[in-house]
Design a protein around this motif. Sequence first.
Motif, short mmCIF file in Angstrom:
data_model
loop_
_atom_site.label_atom_id
_atom_site.label_comp_id
_atom_site.label_asym_id
_atom_site.label_seq_id
_atom_site.Cartn_x
_atom_site.Cartn_y
_atom_site.Cartn_z
N PHE A 105 7.29 -12.66 10.86
CA PHE A 105 7.95 -11.97 9.52
C PHE A 105 7.39 -12.26 8.25
O PHE A 105 6.49 -11.48 7.74
CB PHE A 105 8.51 -10.99 10.20
CG PHE A 105 8.19 -10.07 8.87
CD1 PHE A 105 7.87 -8.28 8.95
CD2 PHE A 105 9.53 -10.13 8.19
CE1 PHE A 105 7.21 -7.83 7.81
CE2 PHE A 105 9.83 -8.15 6.95
CZ PHE A 105 9.10 -7.49 7.27
N MET A 106 7.91 -14.15 8.41
CA MET A 106 8.02 -14.37 7.15
C MET A 106 6.44 -15.34 6.75
O MET A 106 6.01 -14.67 5.90
CB MET A 106 9.12 -15.24 7.15
CG MET A 106 8.54 -16.54 5.91
SD MET A 106 9.82 -17.65 6.28
CE MET A 106 9.00 -19.36 6.83
N SER A 108 3.38 -13.16 7.77
CA SER A 108 2.85 -12.12 7.23
C SER A 108 2.69 -11.98 5.83
O SER A 108 1.97 -10.91 5.27
CB SER A 108 2.81 -10.76 8.14
OG SER A 108 4.45 -10.23 7.50
N VAL A 109 3.79 -12.19 4.82
CA VAL A 109 4.38 -12.10 3.43
C VAL A 109 2.99 -12.24 2.96
O VAL A 109 2.34 -11.96 2.00
CB VAL A 109 5.27 -12.51 2.91
CG1 VAL A 109 6.01 -12.20 1.72
CG2 VAL A 109 6.51 -11.47 3.71
N GLY A 110 2.66 -13.66 3.24
CA GLY A 110 1.56 -14.36 2.11
C GLY A 110 0.30 -13.41 2.24
O GLY A 110 -0.48 -13.42 1.17
N LEU A 112 -0.34 -10.34 2.13
CA LEU A 112 -0.11 -9.31 1.24
C LEU A 112 0.18 -9.88 -0.64
O LEU A 112 -0.90 -9.54 -1.22
CB LEU A 112 0.99 -8.48 1.36
CG LEU A 112 1.32 -7.36 0.22
CD1 LEU A 112 0.41 -6.51 -0.03
CD2 LEU A 112 2.57 -6.63 0.55
N GLY A 326 0.26 -3.90 3.04
CA GLY A 326 1.37 -3.70 2.66
C GLY A 326 1.84 -3.01 3.98
O GLY A 326 2.90 -3.89 5.11
N GLY A 327 1.60 -2.52 3.64
CA GLY A 327 2.66 -1.20 4.97
C GLY A 327 2.27 -1.44 6.38
O GLY A 327 2.71 -1.64 7.43
N TYR A 329 1.54 -4.34 7.58
CA TYR A 329 2.24 -6.00 7.49
C TYR A 329 3.52 -5.55 7.85
O TYR A 329 4.73 -6.08 8.80
CB TYR A 329 2.67 -6.95 6.84
CG TYR A 329 0.96 -7.96 6.95
CD1 TYR A 329 0.02 -7.50 8.34
CD2 TYR A 329 0.40 -7.94 6.31
CE1 TYR A 329 -1.02 -8.85 8.56
CE2 TYR A 329 -1.09 -9.03 5.99
CZ TYR A 329 -1.35 -8.98 7.08
OH TYR A 329 -2.95 -9.68 7.20
N VAL A 330 4.60 -4.91 7.29
CA VAL A 330 5.65 -4.05 7.63
C VAL A 330 6.16 -3.25 9.08
O VAL A 330 6.53 -3.35 9.79
CB VAL A 330 6.25 -2.65 6.52
CG1 VAL A 330 7.78 -2.27 6.98
CG2 VAL A 330 6.55 -3.73 5.26
N LEU A 333 6.49 -5.52 11.93
CA LEU A 333 7.28 -5.60 12.66
C LEU A 333 8.39 -5.40 13.43
O LEU A 333 8.47 -6.35 14.35
CB LEU A 333 8.78 -5.97 11.01
CG LEU A 333 9.70 -6.26 11.41
CD1 LEU A 333 10.37 -7.97 11.91
CD2 LEU A 333 11.90 -5.52 10.00
#
Lengths: 633, 111
Positions: A105-106, A108-110, A112, A326-327, A329-330, A333
Motif C-alpha cells: 500500500f505504501m 502506491s502512494v508515490g 498519486l 487516488g481514489g 489506489y485507496v 488497499l
Amino acid sequence: MNRKHLAALGVLAAAAAVATPAFAQGAVAPQWRWLAFSVFGAIIAATMFVTYLAAKRVKSAADFYTAGGGVSGLQNGWAIAGDYLSAASFLGIAGLISIWGYDGFMYSVGWLVAYITVLLVIAEPCRNIGKYTLADILAYRNNPRATRIVGAISVITVSTFYLTAQMVGGGVLVKTLIGIDYEISVVAVGVLMLGYVLFGGMVATTWVQIIKAVLLVTASIVLVIMVWSQYGVFGDFLSNVVADPKVQARVAQILGDASKGMTPEQLGQRFLEPGLLFKAPIDQISLGMALVFGTAGLPHILMRFFTVPTAKAARVSVIWAMAIIGGFYVLTLFLGMGSAMKVGADQIRAVDPGGNMAAPLLAQALGGGADSLLGNFMLAFVAAVAFATIVAVVAGLVLAAASAMAHDLYVGVIRGEHVTPQEQVKAARIATVLVGALAIGIGIAAKGQNVAHLVALAFAVAASANFPCVLLTLYWKRCNTGGIVLGMIVGTFTAIALVLVSPNMTYPKPLKAAAQKVLDGASVRKARIDTDLAGAADDQAKAAVAKAQAALDKDVAGAKATLDRFGKDDTSLVGLEKPLFELRNPGLISIPLGFLAVIIGSLLYRDKRAEDMWDELYARQNTGILAAKAAAH
Amino acid sequence: MATAVPVRIDWQAIVADPRFQALHAAKTRFLWGLMAFSILFYFLLPLGAAYAPGLFARKVFGPVNVGILFALSEFLVAWGVAFVYARRANAEFDRMSAELIRDAEKIGGRK
C-alpha cells in the motif's frame, strides 16, 4: 475508405482473439471461456464504434495529435487516469498488497503524489506554450533542430521502455487469465491499438482511455463493495485482516524463524506494519524520486495537456485525474487485503508468483467461486478490463512515440517545417504504423524476459532527462540549447547505465551457486525422507513425507533448469558477475546528475536566442497570452 | 494556427509590467512553497517506515496503526494540495492573467 479499413481491422482483431488454436490453462476454465470472449467482444465493439465516430473528425495534424485541443477538463482527467493506470498498477499493486500487506500500500502512494508536480509546475505552462510534443516546449527558445533531435530520441526511448513492459506484461497477463497464446495476445493488442490510433488519432485514443478508466473504476468499486459487505468497512475490515488465519500463515511464512513465539494476533497485526517487503529504505526513496519527478516528464502524459483548450482546463484535468487515481489506489488497499483473506497469498502466488492475479481471483471468489456463473462472469469482466487497460495505455504510448518521430524528427528536422497539412497527417499515420509494428515485434521478441523493471526505468529516464530539461527551460532564464542537449544525454545515459549494472539485471553466478547448493543437498534431504518414510506410522505422516518428496523433486528440477539455462555463462548482460551499483532504481543519482548537466551545459554555451526569447516564453507560460487567443478563434 | 499569429506583442514590456510582476511573485512563492511541502511530506512516509517502524506500528484504535493512518493521510494531503492550489488559481491567478491577456497588445505602447 476509412470505414472499410476499420471494419477489416476489427475482423482481424476479433479473429486473432477468438481463433486460437492452442489453449493453455488459464485462470478462466475452458467451459467458461465463451463468457470471457463475450465481455472482450463487447468492449472491443464499443471502442471500435467510438473509433469509427472519431475517424470522421480527424482531418488535420492537430486533430490527430491532440484531438484539435477540443477535449474538456473532465474528459481529459479520465483520459489521464486511463493512460496512467496501467495493468501494472491495476493488478500489480493489489497483488503486492495481498502478498506483502502494508508495504504494498505504501508503494502506491508515490504514484498519486507524482501528480502534484504535474499540477503545480508542469501542466499549465506546457498547455500555454506547447503544441503537440515535449520537444515543442524544448524547441521554443532553443535551437529547434538540436533540441528536437535530443527531445525526440528521449521520448522514443522512454516510450519504448514503457511500451515493451506493457506488451510483454499484457501478453503474459492475457495468457494467464484466459490461456490465449502469448504471441496471439501480443498481436491482438497491437492490431487493436493500431486500429484506434491510425484511424481515430487522439480523439479515439482519448475515448478508449476514458472508457477503460470508467470500466476499471466501476469494476474496483463493485469488488470493494462486495468485500466490505463481507468483511466490514474500515476498522472492522482491518480487524478481520488481523484475525484471518490465511493472513497469519502468510506473515509466519515471510518472517520464518523470527515468527516463533508470536501470537496469531501479533502475526496478523504485523501484516499492517511496514518492513515485510522493503528492506532497503534508500531504494524506496530512489524509486519515490523517479515517480514524483518522472511522471511530469512522461511524454504520453505531457501530451494529454495539449488536448485541452486552456490552462484552466489543464488544471481541471489534473485535479480530476488526482481524484480518480487516488481514489483507485485507496480501493486497492481493500482489493489487496480482501484477496489476502478471501483467496489467500498461497493460492494467488500459485497462479502468478508476482501476485498479479490477486484482483481477478478475488472477483471470481466473490462471485461464488470457480464453478459458478457469476464468479466466472466477474473474472471474465476483470480480465477484459485488464485487456482494455493494456490496449489503452499502449495506444497513448504509441501516439507519443509516433508524434516525436513524425512531428519532431520528420517534419521539424528533416523537412525543416516545410510540409503541407496533408503531408503532416500522412507522416503521423506512417509513423504510427512503424511504432505499432515495432511494439508488436519487441513484444514477441522479448517473450519470457523479465521486463518488470522497464517501467521503473522509463520513469527514471523521464525524471533524469525530460523533467530537468522541461522544468529549467520553463523556469530558468539562463537555460539554453547547450543545457538541453547535455541534460538529455547525461540524464538518459546515466539512468540506463546505472540500471544495466544494478541488481535488476540477472546475475547467473549467485543463481547457479544457489542451484548447485540445492543439488548438493538433495541426497541428504532424500536420506531424511527415506528415514521418515520408514518410520511413518499413519496416513498423515505418510502424506507429510510425500509432500516433502514432492517439494524436493520440484527444487531439484528448478535447480537443474537454472543450471541448464545459464550453462557456462557467468556474467550479466553487460559482463558483470555481481552488481556494481546497489540501487534498484537509479533516480537518487541520475536525477541530480541530469539537473547538473542542464545547468553546466547552459553555463558553458552562449545562446543569444534563448535569452532573447526568455521574456516571451516566461510571459506566455505564466499567463497564457496567445494560447487562449489561438483557442478562442 | 500553427505558426503565424498576426499580433505583435512587446514581451519585455509585459514582463516589466507591474501586474505581471505581481502575478509572478504570488505564483512563485505559492507554487514552490506548496511543492516543497508536498515533496517533504511524501518522503516522510518511506523514511518513517524505514527508520521509525516502532512508531508506525503503534496502534491508534483497534488494529489501526499510525502507519496506516499516515499512508491514508498522504492521499488526503495530495488532494488537499490540489484543492488549495485550484482555489487560489481560480480566484486569483486566472483573474490576474486574464487582465494581462486582454491588454497584451496594448502594453508597451505598440499596436
